[in-house]
Design a protein around this motif. Structure first.
Motif, PDB file in Angstrom:
ATOM      1  N   ASN A  39       0.988   6.797 -44.953  1.00  0.00           N
ATOM      2  CA  ASN A  39       2.293   6.643 -45.614  1.00  0.00           C
ATOM      3  C   ASN A  39       2.558   7.766 -46.614  1.00  0.00           C
ATOM      4  OD1 ASN A  39       0.729   5.929 -47.934  1.00  0.00           O
ATOM      5  ND2 ASN A  39       0.931   3.765 -47.498  1.00  0.00           N
ATOM      6  N   LEU A  40       1.500   8.400 -47.131  1.00  0.00           N
ATOM      7  CA  LEU A  40       1.689   9.524 -48.043  1.00  0.00           C
ATOM      8  C   LEU A  40       2.476  10.642 -47.369  1.00  0.00           C
ATOM      9  CD1 LEU A  40      -1.638  10.085 -50.026  1.00  0.00           C
ATOM     10  CD2 LEU A  40       0.623   9.671 -50.959  1.00  0.00           C
ATOM     11  N   PHE A  41       2.010  11.063 -46.193  1.00  0.00           N
ATOM     12  CA  PHE A  41       2.687  12.158 -45.509  1.00  0.00           C
ATOM     13  C   PHE A  41       4.010  11.699 -44.894  1.00  0.00           C
ATOM     14  CE2 PHE A  41      -1.574  13.981 -45.767  1.00  0.00           C
ATOM     15  CZ  PHE A  41      -1.246  15.236 -46.275  1.00  0.00           C
ATOM     16  N   ARG A  42       4.118  10.404 -44.560  1.00  0.00           N
ATOM     17  CA  ARG A  42       5.408   9.896 -44.096  1.00  0.00           C
ATOM     18  C   ARG A  42       6.465  10.112 -45.161  1.00  0.00           C
ATOM     19  NH1 ARG A  42       7.300   4.906 -44.932  1.00  0.00           N
ATOM     20  NH2 ARG A  42       5.248   3.934 -45.138  1.00  0.00           N
ATOM     21  N   ASN A  43       6.070   9.970 -46.424  1.00  0.00           N
ATOM     22  CA  ASN A  43       7.011  10.180 -47.514  1.00  0.00           C
ATOM     23  C   ASN A  43       7.164  11.646 -47.901  1.00  0.00           C
ATOM     24  OD1 ASN A  43       8.138   7.507 -48.682  1.00  0.00           O
ATOM     25  ND2 ASN A  43       6.025   7.045 -48.111  1.00  0.00           N
ATOM     26  N   LYS A  44       6.525  12.523 -47.117  1.00  0.00           N
ATOM     27  CA  LYS A  44       6.793  13.957 -47.210  1.00  0.00           C
ATOM     28  C   LYS A  44       7.536  14.449 -45.973  1.00  0.00           C
ATOM     29  CE  LYS A  44       4.152  16.938 -49.103  1.00  0.00           C
ATOM     30  NZ  LYS A  44       3.074  17.914 -49.388  1.00  0.00           N
ATOM     31  N   GLY A  45       7.857  13.517 -45.081  1.00  0.00           N
ATOM     32  CA  GLY A  45       8.649  13.881 -43.904  1.00  0.00           C
ATOM     33  C   GLY A  45       7.899  13.859 -42.591  1.00  0.00           C
ATOM     34  N   ILE A  46       6.601  13.512 -42.615  1.00  0.00           N
ATOM     35  CA  ILE A  46       5.811  13.510 -41.384  1.00  0.00           C
ATOM     36  C   ILE A  46       5.503  12.073 -40.993  1.00  0.00           C
ATOM     37  CG2 ILE A  46       3.679  14.266 -40.253  1.00  0.00           C
ATOM     38  CD1 ILE A  46       4.411  16.194 -43.229  1.00  0.00           C
ATOM     39  N   ASN A  47       6.259  11.562 -40.032  1.00  0.00           N
ATOM     40  CA  ASN A  47       6.121  10.181 -39.570  1.00  0.00           C
ATOM     41  C   ASN A  47       5.212  10.183 -38.340  1.00  0.00           C
ATOM     42  OD1 ASN A  47       6.498   7.627 -38.322  1.00  0.00           O
ATOM     43  ND2 ASN A  47       8.501   7.413 -39.284  1.00  0.00           N
ATOM     44  N   PHE A  48       3.914   9.948 -38.538  1.00  0.00           N
ATOM     45  CA  PHE A  48       2.942  10.056 -37.453  1.00  0.00           C
ATOM     46  C   PHE A  48       3.202   9.089 -36.298  1.00  0.00           C
ATOM     47  CE2 PHE A  48       0.656  12.054 -40.974  1.00  0.00           C
ATOM     48  CZ  PHE A  48       0.138  13.183 -40.352  1.00  0.00           C
ATOM     49  N   PRO A  49       3.504   7.810 -36.560  1.00  0.00           N
ATOM     50  CA  PRO A  49       3.794   6.925 -35.433  1.00  0.00           C
ATOM     51  C   PRO A  49       4.996   7.383 -34.611  1.00  0.00           C
ATOM     52  CG  PRO A  49       3.285   5.635 -37.379  1.00  0.00           C
ATOM     53  CD  PRO A  49       3.426   7.054 -37.827  1.00  0.00           C
TER      54      PRO A  49
END
Length: 428
Positions: free
Chosen positions: A265-275
């Motif tokens: 979720n850290l990188f999701r909140n930097k714009g990288i949505n892994f799923p």
């Protein structure tokens, strides 16, 4: 696109992160699956319980039945053992399993196989084959198959090591790594290209889960480890690995996992949505990745989700110090208000506001049409006089006296601001 995705088990930290990452994604319909009642039922709008455990002989047949009934296109395995099981049976499973291939999953599930595969690499920790080979204490003991910190031990002497090994002969004997611990979140596309790797420090860990973590700049030596892992294994989609500093500050490999990590979720909140990247890759899209240039820190604590044995069709709600917070709008209350609108629940604003209420609503950018009715009464009036009884109702007010009067008069459920959290529905 319109794809149905089963997340199993949906109540794990992994499953909860997948839900957060995909619940608003256009064209994706999430179905949460679980073997036992868990937190997934509070956050997944579509939820299926009592799917057999993966060790049950009928598991594959049962999961295929769910796939057929729910028209599942993809499955996100949300536990290490489920990753392994589904990758081993991908040909039998009637939906695409969003993980790497069987060979990679089997290597990653075994710490011993992982360390043997990377034997000779400078980032590989030293593994002793027998306690008699240990030349320096302390040593770290951990299960060959496991996750989190379950079953691990620090042995400061041969006697302590033998004690733990007598209790569990499956423990690996590894060099002790006293330094900081890091996770590197990665994405590899269908061409085998490592498209992204990002480093985060695991600052505080509880029961094997990183409860405080922060993104940090990628170290060149760690980037090279990511590239070596990627070229050695058949990774696809999201994956991660963990490293820890040895006594000299060198990064040593702890484990690799071909799945989502809860703290991605850290990188999701930097714009990288892994799923989401993983789904797009499986659909054959060539994805582009944009990482926002700022650091993010996450801190976890237990979160409350509630299930009330209560149905209501109408909400009577106060204004001052209820819809408002000081001279501003209370955003938490507004979230509940808009939830009511989405569910076609009537909202009746009942207030003793000293100014013209519609003027104040306009100043606060609140559309008066949100409310089916606005009841503006005098300070000496009693609110219960203006209540109707044709629908199941609740009452929200910061005033104890107002709540008590309504409860005594009608027996209605009454709520102060501190209890609104129990009225929020987190299922999307």
């Amino acid at each position: 696109m319109d794809k149905n995705i089963l997340v199993f088990p949906c109540g794990s930290e992994i499953g909860l992160e997948i839900n957060n990452a995909l619940k608003f994604a256009k064209g994706i319909n999430l179905i949460g699956g679980s073997s036992i009642a868990d937190h997934g039922k509070y956050v997944y709008k579509n939820y299926i319980e009592n799917i057999p455990n993966i060790d049950d002989p009928g598991f594959i047949d049962a999961i295929n039945k769910v796939i057929e009934e729910e028209k599942i296109d993809f499955i996100f395995p949300a536990h290490d053992s489920v990753v392994l099981k589904l990758s081993q049976h991908q040909e039998e499973v009637k939906a695409v399993v969003l993980t790497s291939d069987q060979y990679t999953s089997e290597i990653c599930r075994s710490k011993k196989k992982t360390y043997e595969l990377f034997d000779g690499e400078t980032f590989n920790p030293h593994m002793y084959s027998h306690v008699n080979e240990v030349d320096q204490y302390p040593v770290f003991l951990k299960p060959n198959v496991g996750q989190g910190s379950k079953g691990v031990a620090l042995a400061n002497s041969k006697e302590e090591a033998e004690y733990y090994l007598d209790k569990n002969s499956d423990l690996l004997i590894l060099e002790y790594l006293p330094g900081k611990e890091y996770t590197i979140d990665c994405f590899t596309d269908r061409h085998g290209t490592l498209r992204f790797s990002g480093m985060r420090e695991r600052r505080r860990i509880k029961t094997g889960i990183s409860v405080n973590s922060q993104t940090i700049p990628m170290e060149d030596s760690v980037k090279k480890i990511a590239e070596k892992i990627n070229e050695t294994l058949n990774l696809r989609g999201m994956w991660f690995f963990q490293v820890k500093e040895d006594a000299h500050g060198n990064y040593k490999l702890l484990e690799i996992a071909p799945r989502i990590a809860g703290t991605m979720n850290l990188f999701r909140n930097k714009g990288i949505n892994f799923p989401l990247l993983t789904v797009f890759d499986r659909l054959g899209y060539d994805v582009e990745i944009i990482e926002n240039d700022y650091a993010v820190e996450v801190d976890r604590a237990f979160t409350n989700r509630f299930n009330l044995d209560l149905e209501f069709e109408r909400v009577y709600i106060d204004f001052d110090d209820t819809v408002t917070l000081g001279d501003k709008v209370n955003p938490y209350v507004m979230m509940f208000i808009y939830q009511c609108l989405a569910k076609d629940i009537e909202l009746i604003l009942i207030t003793k506001h000293v100014h013209e209420i519609r003027d104040t609503l306009r100043k606060l950018k609140i559309d008066e049409n949100i409310f089916k009715e606005i009841v503006h009464i005098k300070k000496e009036d009693f609110k219960h006089i203006y209540f109707n009884h044709d629908k199941k109702s609740i009452f929200i007010d910061d005033s104890y006296q107002e709540r008590k009067q309504i409860h005594d008069e009608f027996g209605l459920p009454v709520f102060d601001l501190d209890a609104i959290e129990s009225l929020i529905d987190w299922r999307y």
